[in-house]
Scaffold this motif. Sequence first.
Motif, PDB file in Angstrom:
ATOM      1  N   GLY A  47     -13.239 -44.490  12.314  1.00 53.44           N
ATOM      2  CA  GLY A  47     -14.051 -43.967  11.211  1.00 53.44           C
ATOM      3  C   GLY A  47     -15.477 -44.460  11.240  1.00 53.44           C
ATOM      4  O   GLY A  47     -16.073 -44.611  12.307  1.00 53.44           O
ATOM      5  N   GLU A  48     -16.002 -44.752  10.066  1.00 52.72           N
ATOM      6  CA  GLU A  48     -17.383 -45.254  10.000  1.00 52.72           C
ATOM      7  C   GLU A  48     -17.528 -46.339   8.940  1.00 52.72           C
ATOM      8  O   GLU A  48     -16.764 -46.391   7.975  1.00 52.72           O
ATOM      9  CB  GLU A  48     -18.352 -44.108   9.726  1.00 52.72           C
ATOM     10  N   ILE A  49     -18.506 -47.200   9.175  1.00 53.52           N
ATOM     11  CA  ILE A  49     -18.760 -48.311   8.246  1.00 53.52           C
ATOM     12  C   ILE A  49     -20.265 -48.455   8.062  1.00 53.52           C
ATOM     13  O   ILE A  49     -20.987 -48.670   9.031  1.00 53.52           O
ATOM     14  CB  ILE A  49     -18.173 -49.629   8.800  1.00 53.52           C
ATOM     15  N   PRO A  50     -20.741 -48.291   6.817  1.00 55.48           N
ATOM     16  CA  PRO A  50     -22.186 -48.445   6.603  1.00 55.48           C
ATOM     17  C   PRO A  50     -22.638 -49.899   6.775  1.00 55.48           C
ATOM     18  O   PRO A  50     -21.808 -50.809   6.823  1.00 55.48           O
ATOM     19  CB  PRO A  50     -22.379 -47.984   5.158  1.00 55.48           C
ATOM     20  N   GLU A  51     -23.952 -50.114   6.822  1.00 54.50           N
ATOM     21  CA  GLU A  51     -24.511 -51.466   6.953  1.00 54.50           C
ATOM     22  C   GLU A  51     -23.978 -52.381   5.859  1.00 54.50           C
ATOM     23  O   GLU A  51     -23.576 -53.505   6.104  1.00 54.50           O
ATOM     24  CB  GLU A  51     -26.038 -51.404   6.820  1.00 54.50           C
ATOM     25  N   GLU A  52     -23.987 -51.844   4.637  1.00 55.67           N
ATOM     26  CA  GLU A  52     -23.514 -52.640   3.507  1.00 55.67           C
ATOM     27  C   GLU A  52     -22.370 -51.913   2.831  1.00 55.67           C
ATOM     28  O   GLU A  52     -22.440 -50.702   2.629  1.00 55.67           O
ATOM     29  CB  GLU A  52     -24.640 -52.770   2.474  1.00 55.67           C
ATOM     30  N   ILE A  53     -21.352 -52.626   2.477  1.00 54.87           N
ATOM     31  CA  ILE A  53     -20.257 -51.990   1.743  1.00 54.87           C
ATOM     32  C   ILE A  53     -20.090 -52.727   0.412  1.00 54.87           C
ATOM     33  O   ILE A  53     -20.500 -53.871   0.264  1.00 54.87           O
ATOM     34  CB  ILE A  53     -18.944 -51.989   2.555  1.00 54.87           C
ATOM     35  N   GLU A  54     -19.469 -52.042  -0.547  1.00 56.99           N
ATOM     36  CA  GLU A  54     -19.305 -52.644  -1.867  1.00 56.99           C
ATOM     37  C   GLU A  54     -17.821 -52.815  -2.165  1.00 56.99           C
ATOM     38  O   GLU A  54     -17.022 -51.957  -1.810  1.00 56.99           O
ATOM     39  CB  GLU A  54     -19.945 -51.700  -2.894  1.00 56.99           C
ATOM     40  N   PHE A  55     -17.466 -53.922  -2.774  1.00 58.67           N
ATOM     41  CA  PHE A  55     -16.060 -54.135  -3.137  1.00 58.67           C
ATOM     42  C   PHE A  55     -15.973 -54.817  -4.492  1.00 58.67           C
ATOM     43  O   PHE A  55     -16.989 -55.247  -5.052  1.00 58.67           O
ATOM     44  CB  PHE A  55     -15.362 -54.974  -2.049  1.00 58.67           C
ATOM     45  N   LEU A  56     -14.756 -54.899  -5.019  1.00 59.32           N
ATOM     46  CA  LEU A  56     -14.545 -55.483  -6.350  1.00 59.32           C
ATOM     47  C   LEU A  56     -13.723 -56.755  -6.274  1.00 59.32           C
ATOM     48  O   LEU A  56     -12.748 -56.833  -5.525  1.00 59.32           O
ATOM     49  CB  LEU A  56     -13.754 -54.506  -7.232  1.00 59.32           C
ATOM     50  N   GLU A  57     -14.123 -57.753  -7.058  1.00 58.94           N
ATOM     51  CA  GLU A  57     -13.321 -58.964  -7.204  1.00 58.94           C
ATOM     52  C   GLU A  57     -13.170 -59.199  -8.703  1.00 58.94           C
ATOM     53  O   GLU A  57     -14.164 -59.471  -9.376  1.00 58.94           O
ATOM     54  CB  GLU A  57     -14.044 -60.135  -6.523  1.00 58.94           C
ATOM     55  N   PHE A  58     -11.962 -59.060  -9.198  1.00 59.91           N
ATOM     56  CA  PHE A  58     -11.706 -59.136 -10.643  1.00 59.91           C
ATOM     57  C   PHE A  58     -12.716 -58.276 -11.418  1.00 59.91           C
ATOM     58  O   PHE A  58     -13.328 -58.733 -12.389  1.00 59.91           O
ATOM     59  CB  PHE A  58     -11.768 -60.579 -11.145  1.00 59.91           C
ATOM     60  N   GLY A  59     -12.924 -57.071 -10.955  1.00 60.19           N
ATOM     61  CA  GLY A  59     -13.778 -56.134 -11.668  1.00 60.19           C
ATOM     62  C   GLY A  59     -15.264 -56.333 -11.458  1.00 60.19           C
ATOM     63  O   GLY A  59     -16.072 -55.544 -11.940  1.00 60.19           O
ATOM     64  N   LEU A  60     -15.654 -57.383 -10.744  1.00 63.18           N
ATOM     65  CA  LEU A  60     -17.080 -57.605 -10.484  1.00 63.18           C
ATOM     66  C   LEU A  60     -17.435 -57.026  -9.113  1.00 63.18           C
ATOM     67  O   LEU A  60     -16.627 -57.091  -8.177  1.00 63.18           O
ATOM     68  CB  LEU A  60     -17.400 -59.104 -10.523  1.00 63.18           C
ATOM     69  N   SER A  61     -18.657 -56.483  -9.012  1.00 62.64           N
ATOM     70  CA  SER A  61     -19.047 -55.833  -7.754  1.00 62.64           C
ATOM     71  C   SER A  61     -19.774 -56.794  -6.826  1.00 62.64           C
ATOM     72  O   SER A  61     -20.575 -57.621  -7.271  1.00 62.64           O
ATOM     73  CB  SER A  61     -19.991 -54.668  -8.055  1.00 62.64           C
ATOM     74  N   PHE A  62     -19.486 -56.662  -5.569  1.00 63.86           N
ATOM     75  CA  PHE A  62     -20.178 -57.443  -4.534  1.00 63.86           C
ATOM     76  C   PHE A  62     -20.516 -56.518  -3.381  1.00 63.86           C
ATOM     77  O   PHE A  62     -19.789 -55.571  -3.097  1.00 63.86           O
ATOM     78  CB  PHE A  62     -19.269 -58.566  -3.995  1.00 63.86           C
ATOM     79  N   LYS A  63     -21.627 -56.842  -2.711  1.00 66.67           N
ATOM     80  CA  LYS A  63     -21.961 -56.130  -1.484  1.00 66.67           C
ATOM     81  C   LYS A  63     -21.864 -57.100  -0.327  1.00 66.67           C
ATOM     82  O   LYS A  63     -22.156 -58.295  -0.480  1.00 66.67           O
ATOM     83  CB  LYS A  63     -23.386 -55.591  -1.556  1.00 66.67           C
ATOM     84  N   THR A  64     -21.483 -56.604   0.830  1.00 68.56           N
ATOM     85  CA  THR A  64     -21.498 -57.467   2.006  1.00 68.56           C
ATOM     86  C   THR A  64     -21.700 -56.644   3.271  1.00 68.56           C
ATOM     87  O   THR A  64     -21.547 -55.434   3.268  1.00 68.56           O
ATOM     88  CB  THR A  64     -20.197 -58.307   2.110  1.00 68.56           C
ATOM     89  N   ASN A  65     -22.064 -57.364   4.323  1.00 64.64           N
ATOM     90  CA  ASN A  65     -22.221 -56.744   5.626  1.00 64.64           C
ATOM     91  C   ASN A  65     -21.050 -57.211   6.488  1.00 64.64           C
ATOM     92  O   ASN A  65     -20.967 -58.381   6.848  1.00 64.64           O
ATOM     93  CB  ASN A  65     -23.562 -57.198   6.229  1.00 64.64           C
ATOM     94  N   LEU A  66     -20.142 -56.304   6.766  1.00 62.24           N
ATOM     95  CA  LEU A  66     -18.912 -56.697   7.468  1.00 62.24           C
ATOM     96  C   LEU A  66     -19.167 -57.102   8.917  1.00 62.24           C
ATOM     97  O   LEU A  66     -18.385 -57.828   9.511  1.00 62.24           O
ATOM     98  CB  LEU A  66     -17.888 -55.559   7.434  1.00 62.24           C
ATOM     99  N   ARG A  67     -20.286 -56.619   9.475  1.00 60.06           N
ATOM    100  CA  ARG A  67     -20.572 -56.950  10.882  1.00 60.06           C
ATOM    101  C   ARG A  67     -21.182 -58.331  11.016  1.00 60.06           C
ATOM    102  O   ARG A  67     -20.970 -59.021  11.993  1.00 60.06           O
ATOM    103  CB  ARG A  67     -21.526 -55.923  11.491  1.00 60.06           C
TER     104      ARG A  67
END
Length: 398
Positions: A182-202
Amino acid sequence: MELNRIACKVSAAAERKIKSGHPWIFEQAIEKLSKPGEAGDLVIIYDRKSNKRIGIGLYDPASVIRIKMLSTTDPVDLSLTWFHERIQNAFVKREHFKKTFTNAYRILHGENDGFPGLIVDKYADFLVVKVYSEIWLPYLDKILEALIKLEAYTGVLLRTSRLVQKQTKGNPDLADGKLLYGEIPEEIEFLEFGLSFKTNLRKGHKTGHFLDQRHNRRKVSNLAKNKKVLDVFSYTGGFTVHALAGGAKEVVSLDISKHALELAEQNVLLNFKNPKHSKVCGDAFETMQAMAKMQTKFDLVIIDPPSFAKRKEEVEMAKRKYAELVRLGVQLVAKDGILLMASCSSRIENEMFFTLVEQEISNSNRDYNFIEKTFHDADHPISFPEASYLKTTYFALY
Ligand code: SAH
């Protein structure tokens, strides 16, 4: 794919260890091998006396942990079905995270989930497969297929350890950061206990976020109301964001990396409109020393440093660093405040760490109360002693 199968006998001591469920057989413990092996070959271990099969593992010629165990009871054929069932078992154990508005967690935690040297972390619709041993490289396609069968993903990324990077140098299909699906953008967003975080998986540390400390971040959130908080070694603001969510009146993130602090700020702004947040870029030891000199105080001081002892020779130095951090932390904690001190050094044993922290606090001559100690979050199960690395302790200081 035709599997190469090797028959093997090991020392009596190693036999006892694998019978008790330990997943490693060291190079010196191997007494007989029916033929030379390659990375990922199946090794069947037979009892020295009865000649009965007592376990199955994978052969790892480049590692002192020469055989990594897969099972002592069940047959292993490394078929797609085998991978599917084993991964599904691990997957089901983590389903409860979804109920807490958390969509980033570890699906496979190496040996502890039956996959020695292999980690799979989920971040929302993305997966990171991190390979620490080349034993898994021949099976990557099957692992990927089994993972995608369990849940739909937008992209799956391959990350490899330094050792595997050396072993696969020149092979673009196995390069660190290779997109497997598939594909993965530079930055992805995820949730931890309802709070949003961005990270660079690479590029991020670990696979992008310190998932193992999630439960401590929630505890910090519950402790933070109306508190002035210092997040030392803040990285991208995991504890910082949770402290703000818990109603902290002010949070200071301290890290030596300007880039990490920028990401911390970005994560804060992703969740809050007018956050009471500030960043301090500097060495933790020097900065805390300077703050102590200025008599700066915080109601909650979080100290979650990087690993100081990955090798045995580093243990003494690591102990000195932890002691220094506790001494500095205690000076910064206000009356009736709380100190959180963590260690992710695998070579520092749990009890050694807890004793050291308490000793330093008691040396400070302040009255204190032990609150609690915690270990890895539930998506990082620990099935044998060497797998345990993370310990955290909380103290109230008066
Ligand atoms: N608490 C974080 C994880 C910490 S990782 C979380 O929950 O996400 C360790 C961090 O320590 C990294 O961001 C690294 O940049 C920082 N670091 C390493 N050495 C440091 C030093 N001497 N002073 C300050 N920060 C340091």
